[in-house]
Design an enzyme around this catalytic site. Structure first.
Site, short mmCIF file in Angstrom:
data_model
loop_
_atom_site.label_atom_id
_atom_site.label_comp_id
_atom_site.label_asym_id
_atom_site.label_seq_id
_atom_site.Cartn_x
_atom_site.Cartn_y
_atom_site.Cartn_z
N CYS B 85 0.82 -1.22 0.00
CA CYS B 85 0.00 0.00 0.00
C CYS B 85 0.85 1.27 0.00
O CYS B 85 0.33 2.37 -0.15
CB CYS B 85 -0.93 0.00 1.21
SG CYS B 85 -1.49 -1.65 1.66
N CYS B 208 -13.45 0.83 7.14
CA CYS B 208 -12.54 0.28 6.13
C CYS B 208 -12.45 1.17 4.90
O CYS B 208 -13.46 1.68 4.42
CB CYS B 208 -13.03 -1.09 5.67
SG CYS B 208 -13.33 -2.25 7.02
N SER B 209 -11.26 1.30 4.37
CA SER B 209 -11.10 1.96 3.07
C SER B 209 -11.63 1.01 2.00
O SER B 209 -11.59 -0.20 2.16
CB SER B 209 -9.63 2.31 2.83
OG SER B 209 -8.82 1.17 3.00
N LYS B 329 -10.55 7.05 2.75
CA LYS B 329 -11.99 6.83 2.60
C LYS B 329 -12.49 7.37 1.26
O LYS B 329 -13.57 7.01 0.79
CB LYS B 329 -12.75 7.48 3.76
CG LYS B 329 -12.43 6.91 5.13
CD LYS B 329 -12.70 5.42 5.24
CE LYS B 329 -14.13 5.07 4.97
NZ LYS B 329 -14.92 4.72 6.11
N HIS B 332 -9.05 3.89 -2.18
CA HIS B 332 -7.70 3.42 -1.86
C HIS B 332 -7.22 2.48 -2.98
O HIS B 332 -7.12 1.28 -2.79
CB HIS B 332 -7.72 2.71 -0.49
CG HIS B 332 -6.41 2.17 -0.03
ND1 HIS B 332 -5.19 2.66 -0.46
CD2 HIS B 332 -6.10 1.17 0.85
CE1 HIS B 332 -4.22 1.98 0.12
NE2 HIS B 332 -4.73 1.07 0.92
#
Lengths: 385, 385
Positions: B85, B208-209, B329, B332
């Site tokens: 990421c 959660c993204s 948010k 991603h």
């Protein structure tokens, strides 16, 4: 511009390492390189690793973190570079630039690939990730298929015979015999190549580099550090270029323009030309690739690459020995290959190679990604100018 | 050391782009960045791209070659960087070092991920390639599971309540409303978070993204080029560090040591401290991550991160607004996220942000790979010292 040198080298045996994982292989190569340099992990400022497709081969991405963690080298920064079969050279070049940037002094650069965790059909599909997924892989092309197209076009254009093409693996198998790291070290004849199973016409099994597990690592250092290392071998030139990802985008499939351009950049920076090269490691993923490499690198004129083979000029003892360790026929653990090439050149310039070329002072590596969308060339010198 | 600046930015909309492929997205972002800088492709010396897992998401490796070919920028060299990421920030940092090395003057750096070509269960498994395949993925851990373990440990150690944790997505959804690139731009309440489906206790869906397709690109230039660009935003500090790949290797899972170290490096190079930062983009892949980021970056003492949320210090109008574009948010697209963060900071320092922070002069980005095995921090300044 500051000078950078290779001060340590380490390589695993190439082969099917059923008992070792990606992390084991990369750590083994790194530890060997540290030992060779007489350094400990504490001396290392950063880690770079070339890896093509651990995500598909083993489910593991984040390969830099894997390598740095397993080697016990956290918290130093770790970088994974990927350019298909040229991933090793890409990591080497980025590590070199990172030292030139002034941010690092001593860098560990590895390459690793664990290919046998997938069945061979899965490996072949994964390797096509180096080609164009939308235009090549999706219609069923394999890498052997792509190079077969190049071979067929070259044979028609320049009159290369199937027997002449076979001289590439015959030479490289011969060179590999003394190589302790080789996946295969047996001699073959032209007849053996001609009788081996057809994979993608005109390419046969013995034209192809194998599916290999393996890792290789080197240590790079800035001039102020490297000058105290007797064995230091200096980076004199670095070139990298790109071409279309798909083969159909190229004007001429009998040459790799990215390799021509990368070579030009490296020659220019090093202040040398093709005639000055004493030994070269070139990307012979398939037999035809070595002949094209001769021409892209300026060792031979267009269409005349085969003459170097026929006249044994690229065999040990010839004018410009190529793939003195056996080339990619020794094993082609994709992400590690570029580093393995550097190691053979360093050994030659140190005078420690298994097939030593007398008085080798300038060496070259030529590493190709995919069917030529990426090419990276490095020139190394024994003496700092 | 020479100075390097961001002179162009470009970003696709974040979302489910069923009609666009990885190559379309990366080209769109690159073209927007060129347009923003008023440059053409001919001005670019090299391309870097951050991408986590195109091999598994789409079957395509050799992502640098894909991007440079599709953009019509061959034969310039192309480099793909991967650190899960944090791949976008890794590409940014390597591009920065390549300019410092003297080898390049103007570099296009992108990040791209096409995640929706796999079913969501496949995406979740692919994302676990960022964790430890042998010790975490293989026993069924997911990324939400890893961050849930961190959240649970943090809540127990520091008394963070589930309601306080919800303040992170509530703030970031609010910030995203004006963001034209956001995958989701609607406000949510603490109650909405508490009622959303449980994914991995204590984390719920709205913690959660999302799974996102998208790309982002910036153009970096050396000082002699960038000084003529009125909008130039300067790289003042760059830090990168590593930690164990698996969560179980860490002494304390309520902090990310790699982020602490990367921040320290970046602060030191920039000659600033946490109190000097006017705006920050931090890696809120899950709600808990943003609170830990506050503390790793020195914005709050250990265990006190929630106070910044309760007192609205990290909301627009507060002392140190964080994730003014909505953070992760907003979307991603893993490899693109680090570049998207840079773009928001550049917009803020230019005075062009959708949630403009008044007189923002110094901004920070904080990008984490996996559960913290890689962290990369950059500090950008409006004015060159």
């Amino acid at each position: 511009m500051e000078k950078v040198a290779v001060i340590g080298i380490g390589c695993t045996k190439m082969g099917e390492h059923w008992e070792k994982s990606l992390r084991d292989l990369s750590t083994e190569a790194g530890a060997l390189a540290l030992k060779d340099a007489g350094l400990s992990g504490k001396d290392i400022d950063a880690l770079f690793i070339g890896n093509m497709s651990a995500g598909r081969f083993t489910g593991q991405e984040h390969v830099g973190a894997l390598a740095v963690d397993q080697a016990g080298l956290t918290p130093i920064p770790a970088t994974r570079c990927e350019a298909a079969c040229a991933s090793g050279s890409l990591a080497f070049r980025k590590a070199y630039l990172s030292i030139l940037s002034g941010h690092h002094k001593i860098v560990l650069v590895g390459g690793a690939e664990k290919m046998t965790d997938l069945k061979s059909t899965g490996s072949v599909a994964t390797l096509m990730g180096a080609g164009d997924q939308e235009w090549e892989s999706s219609i069923g092309l394999t890498f052997t298929g792509l190079y077969a197209l190049m071979a067929r076009a070259y044979m028609r254009k320049y009159g290369l015979t199937r027997e002449e093409l076979s001289l590439v693996p015959v030479k490289n198998h011969k060179h590999a015999i003394n190589n302790p790291y080789a996946q295969f070290n047996f001699e073959i004849t032209v007849e053996d190549v001609m009788k081996s199973p057809l994979i993608a016409d005109p390419l046969r099994l013995l034209d192809c580099s194998p599916i290999t597990d393996g890792a290789a690592a080197v240590i790079l250092a800035s001039e102020d550090v490297a000058k105290d290392f007797e064995n230091a071998v200096w980076i004199a030139g670095s070139g990298q270029a790109s071409d279309t990802l798909a083969l159909h985008g190229r004007e001429d499939v009998c040459r790799i323009r990215a390799a021509e351009k990368a070579a030009k950049m490296a020659y220019q920076q090093a202040g040398v030309g093709p005639d000055d090269i004493d030994i070269a490691e070139v990307h012979d993923c398939f037999s035809i690739a070595e002949i094209i490499a001769y021409e892209d690198l300026g060792f031979a004129e267009r269409g005349k690459g085969k003459d170097l083979l026929v006249n044994k000029e690229t065999t040990i003892g010839g004018k410009i020995p190529v793939n003195t360790d056996g080339g990619l026929k020794v094993g082609h653990p994709v992400g590690a290959t570029g580093i393995k090439q550097i190691i053979e050149v360093v050994k030659q310039l140190r005078g420690e190679a298994s097939n030593q070329v007398k008085d080798a002072k300038i060496g070259l590596t030529h590493n190709v990604g995919g069917s030529g969308a990426t090419a990276i060339v490095h020139i190394l010198k024994k003496e700092l100018d």
